[in-house]
Write an enzyme that holds these catalytic residues in place. Structure first.
Site, PDB file in Angstrom:
ATOM      1  CE  LYS A  52      -4.064 -21.757   9.459  1.00  0.00           C
ATOM      2  NZ  LYS A  52      -3.641 -21.824   8.055  1.00  0.00           N
ATOM      3  CD  GLN A  96      -2.912 -19.220   5.453  1.00  0.00           C
ATOM      4  OE1 GLN A  96      -2.528 -19.727   6.504  1.00  0.00           O
ATOM      5  NE2 GLN A  96      -4.051 -19.563   4.879  1.00  0.00           N
ATOM      6  CG  ASP A 119      -0.721 -26.541   6.060  1.00  0.00           C
ATOM      7  OD1 ASP A 119      -1.639 -26.633   6.913  1.00  0.00           O
ATOM      8  OD2 ASP A 119      -0.331 -25.461   5.606  1.00  0.00           O
TER       9      ASP A 119
END
Ligand code: NDP
Length: 293
Positions: A52, A96, A119
């Protein structure tokens, strides 16, 4: 059978974003800035976050990688999220997952300001998505929708079966496929570990989205000829022939299922790159939304 090439489609999205960022720079406008939080040193998480951050650099986004010890307390992590929420330069925050067991995923996700929740896991964004309102949509299902759109696959009226009901993949996928959108307008069945007659349900599907994390679970006997098969699964299985010592396996037994399908995603090179591309699109949108770009 046609391969749904996530590398190719994500490349097109990343190239388009790169041009958009160059334009922002020319106009002296704010560049999107993503903050990625990585707790501990789980190998797979390191790889995902690394990919990412690398993609941010390639597009021209700013990124900040916040690395934290496995032993960090929940309170300290929540305070840190608050700092990122208050940092006016940061447009998107991703934490994450999975987090260490002593930290509640739910509390951490809820602490991210919905306007920076690229997200799409915050209940505010989930609620908006369910209502079909503009929202940050979780990157994996968003990426799959972008891929179906790219290949101009008309899903209207199809029977879609989603195997897996996680908040990250299966459940949002089922919502998006059932929406009054294009792609979308499917009749969706969502399956989980208590589902009975899963084989039979899958055999009736025009689209199968396999998101359960069980390598090669979906076999030829579960797939109707002509079906579209989207393989979300990524599991590391030991493989002495690889330098890394492991191979990545999808949830679909590709070799026997692919010949039956109209379209299928490979692993790797299918849903994975689309997930990153969708996250980048969300980050660009967050910056545009916050700065009126
Ligand atoms: P979770 O473990 O959170 O969820 C798995 C889901 O599958 C659960 O709902 C579970 O049911 C269901 N399930 C498990 N076993 C069976 C079974 N035998 N039959 C039917 N359903 C079953 O996983 P995630 O959703 O986070 O991830 C799924 C997979 O996708 C993983 O391999 C993950 O690595 C991969 N992934 C890939 C991404 C990408 O970018 N390509 C991004 C995110 C994930 P129950 O709820 O009853 O337990």
């Amino acid at each position: 059978m046609e391969l749904l090439d996530g590398k190719l489609v994500s490349r097109a999205i990343i190239d388009a974003l790169t041009l958009q960022v160059a334009q922002l720079k020319t106009e002296g406008k704010k560049i999107p800035h993503l903050a990625a939080v990585l707790v501990g040193n789980n190998g797979a998480s390191e790889t995902y976050v690394g990919a990412k951050v690398k993609t941010c650099a390639e597009i021209g986004f700013k990124s900040s990688l916040v690395r934290l010890e496995e032993t960090i307390t929940e309170n300290r992590l929540l305070n840190l999220i608050e700092e990122l929420n208050n940092d006016v330069d940061i447009d998107g925050i991703l934490v994450q997952l999975p987090l260490p067991k002593h930290i509640s995923d739910e509390k951490v996700i809820n602490a991210i300001h919905p306007s920076k929740d690229v997200d799409g896991f915050h209940p505010v964004n989930v609620g908006k998505m369910v209502q079909g309102l503009p929202a940050y949509v979780p990157a994996t299902p968003h990426g799959i929708m972008l891929m179906l759109e790219h290949y101009k696959i008309d899903t209207k009226g199809m029977n879609a079966v989603v195997v897996g009901r996680s908040n990250i993949v299966g459940r949002p996928m089922s919502i998006l496929l059932s929406g009054n959108t294009n792609p979308g307008n499917c009749t969706v069945t969502i399956c989980h570990s208590h589902t009975r007659h899963l084989e039979e349900i899958c055999r009736n599907a025009d689209i199968i989205v396999a998101a359960l994390g069980k390598p090669e679970f979906v076999t030829a006997s579960m797939v109707k000829p002509g079906a579209i098969v989207i393989d979300v699964g990524i599991t590391r299985v030991p493989d002495a022939s690889k330098k890394s010592g492991f191979a990545l396996k999808g949830d679909v037994k590709f070799d026997e299922v692919a010949p039956l399908c109209s379209y299928i995603t490979p692993v790797p090179g299918g849903v994975g790159p689309m997930t990153i591309a969708a996250l980048m699109k969300n980050t660009y949108a967050a910056c545009a939304e916050r700065n009126g770009n």
